[in-house]
Design an enzyme around this catalytic site. Structure first.
Site: not given
Length: 611
Positions: A116, A200, A235, A292
């Site tokens: 990421k 973040e 999540h 994917r």
């Protein structure tokens, strides 16, 4: 086009790829661990090969072993599905080095977008806005503290590798930071073999919206609209829909353009997804790219009419995308509900075990992608997802109504599943209104008086039917819970028992039964909340069940659902009525002799003592 494709996966996605192969006239090859010898994907494929023990690291994650099988069986390409090795660049490279085609992007692209932190750097360079933070890996508690102070709490600690909510922790203040870092790093290392973390900024009231993209080897990259993925627990997505609630053409075009730009910036080829977070002001930020096919791809297929898996295979074979961006139109509304073998009422704890009964919904606008059927066993070795229920309607209201009917008609017994919870969710006013965010589900579960909570009371008629069925079933089975169904129940003239519901006082129950000797197969009347659109199975009327409970008399007409259970075993799914709409119940006798009764909105435990 390829002549033979090996599917490096299991469960419903393997079945989905097998169906796409059939549509394309391509032979399919399944692989299976020792735990999956009798799995549905193994029986559906044109051929199947063992890949190792039940442990995933020795079977579905064994790169040399899987590539070796592909070479020995003569496969020309490998489809990774999702999960397992689907975003593993080393696997993609091993497939290509063996002279085979990897159905997905190149190893270089997977590496570029797999972490990421580097992916966010690439998106910034491509002019795609990202959530504040994540410019560098955390190298200690002090650097994390300084970065968190600069953003302002709350912040998210996130793993650079992987996804699915693993290695992610919300931190509300400095006191929570150290433990969050330790737990996230440990979880990320166990799940992905990489404990790299970054910080973040936590967005207030965020929505999770993703864009499906397609890119071929001929320079064409386009998007197929968005999916709303904000119904999440821990999540992890539970329900997805398309289009997103309140989405405008202008915002869709902007998000789609950003996703296409992101894909083009790394030379993407194949089917992929760009995930975004949208804040309460409507501003959106790049989150990550999934290199994917996604679990939730069917909702896009429903609203666009495009077979994404088949097109993914065609692109890998070198074919161009056969339409332009202007040809992509979203028609109607689609919703997907994931069905897991887990108990939402005890914190979504996994529930492995045998599937004693399985009745799938059918009808217009209803699709079920499943990797299981009655008689199979859900093992604890892999992900607990059993199936995905997808509905398509003319608009969101129509799709919600169709989803409610399909969920009412979908019954699984033997393991705990999310079906009762999903039925309560669809009836929840907040969900039905739309406009929810990623915090909705957990906040609503915790809210006093929420419809998502397990009902505190059971209606009198439902309670009486449940008690009577359990006493009757107990008398028929005797000491053998696997007794043959034919004649077992119908031979019981009368019985009595003391029944205890969980955390309640024992109740004396006396029953008598008058069998229906004709035993004809009858079309089952629609259960409460269902319609002819969600087709019911045929039912065999058993007769009239009478009960005396706490001084009151009850009389029920009883039928069992034919074909929903494992042949040769006791009835599991029943329809019970008193002249009006019939209620559906599942009755499972556990190994210890106790019973679990599945009602529409909950599962109830009962203990019996003969009187």
């Amino acid at each position: 086009m390829f002549g033979k494709i090996l599917i490096a996966n299991r469960g419903e996605i393997a079945v989905r790829v097998i169906r796409a192969c059939r549509a394309l006239g391509v032979r399919s090859v399944a692989i299976h661990s020792e735990a999956d010898v009798d799995a549905l994907h193994v029986r559906m494929a044109d051929e199947a090969h063992p890949c190792g023990p039940a442990r995933a690291t020795e079977s579905y994650l064994d790169i040399p072993g899987i590539v070796g099988i592909a070479l020995r069986c003569g496969a020309e390409a490998v489809h990774p599905g999702y999960g397992f090795l689907s975003e593993n660049a080393d696997f993609a490279q091993a497939v290509e080095e063996a002279g085979l085609v990897f159905i997905g992007p190149s190893p270089a692209v997977i590496r570029a977008m797999g972490g990421k932190i580097p992916a966010r750097e690439r998106m910034r360079a491509a002019g795609v806005r990202v959530v504040p933070g994540g410019e560098r890996a955390i190298d200690g508690l002090e650097s994390a503290r300084l970065e968190a102070e600069a953003f302002g709490y709350p912040v998210l600690v996130k793993a650079s590798a992987g996804g699915g909510g693993r290695g992610m922790r919300r931190v509300n203040d400095e006191a929570e930071l150290e433990s969050a870092l330790e737990r996230a790093a440990s979880e990320a290392l166990a799940a992905f073999g990489d404990d790299t973390l970054y910080l973040e900024k936590y967005l207030s009231g965020p929505r999770h919206i993703e864009i499906q993209i397609l890119a071929d080897r001929h320079g064409k990259t386009l998007h197929l609209g968005e999916r709303e993925c904000s119904i999440q627990r821990r999540h992890q997505k539970l329900v997805e829909e398309s289009p997103a609630f309140g989405m405008t053409e202008a915002v869709r075009a902007a998000m789609g353009e950003a996703a296409v730009r992101a894909a083009q910036s790394v030379g993407y080829v194949g089917a992929g997804t760009c995930e975004f977070m949208m804040d309460s002001t409507g501003a959106f930020y790049f989150l990550e790219m999934n290199t994917r096919i996604q679990v939730e791809h069917p909702v896009t297929e429903a609203v666009t009419g495009i077979d994404l898996v088949a097109l993914q295979i065609r692109i890998a074979a070198g074919e161009p995308i056969p339409f332009a961006q202007s040809d992509v139109k979203l028609a109607g509304h689609a919703i997907e509900a994931r069905i897991y073998a887990e108990d939402p009422d005890t914190g979504f704890v996994p529930s492995p075990g045998p599937l004693l009964a399985w009745h799938a919904p059918e009808g217009p606008g209803i699709r079920l992608d499943s990797g299981f059927e009655a008689g199979q066993t859900v093992t604890p070795h892999y992900d607990a997802m059993l199936a995905k229920l997808i509905v398509h309607g003319s608009d969101r209201a129509d799709a919600l109504a169709r989803l409610a009917r399909a969920l009412d008609d979908y019954w699984i017994a033997g393991v705990r599943t999310g079906l009762p919870f999903l039925r309560r969710l669809v009836a929840n006013p907040g969900f039905a209104a739309g406009g929810y965010d990623t915090g909705f589900l957990e906040a609503e579960i915790a809210r006093a008086g929420s419809t998502l909570a397990v009902p505190r009371t059971i209606e009198e008629e439902t309670r009486a039917a449940m008690l009577a069925l359990v006493v009757w079933r107990s008398a028929a089975a005797g000491s053998d819970p696997t007794r043959e169904r034919e004649g077992g129940l119908e031979e019981i003239a009368d019985a009595s028992a003391r029944v205890t519901l969980a955390k309640q006082v024992p109740v004396e129950v006396e029953i008598s039964f008058a069998p229906e000797r004709a035993a004809a197969l009858l079309a089952a009347p629609a259960a409460s909340g269902t319609s002819a659109e969600a087709a019911a199975p045929s039912s065999r009327r058993l007769g009239t069940l009478r009960a005396q409970i706490e001084g009151r008399s009850f009389e029920f007409e009883v039928a069992y659902l034919d074909g929903a259970g494992t042949p040769g075993t006791e009835p599991i799914l029943f329809e019970v009525g008193r002249g009006g709409p019939k209620m559906r119940l599942s009755v499972v006798r556990k190994k210890n002799g106790d019973f679990e009764v599945g009602l529409r909105d909950q599962v109830v435990k009962l203990k019996l003592a003969k009187t």
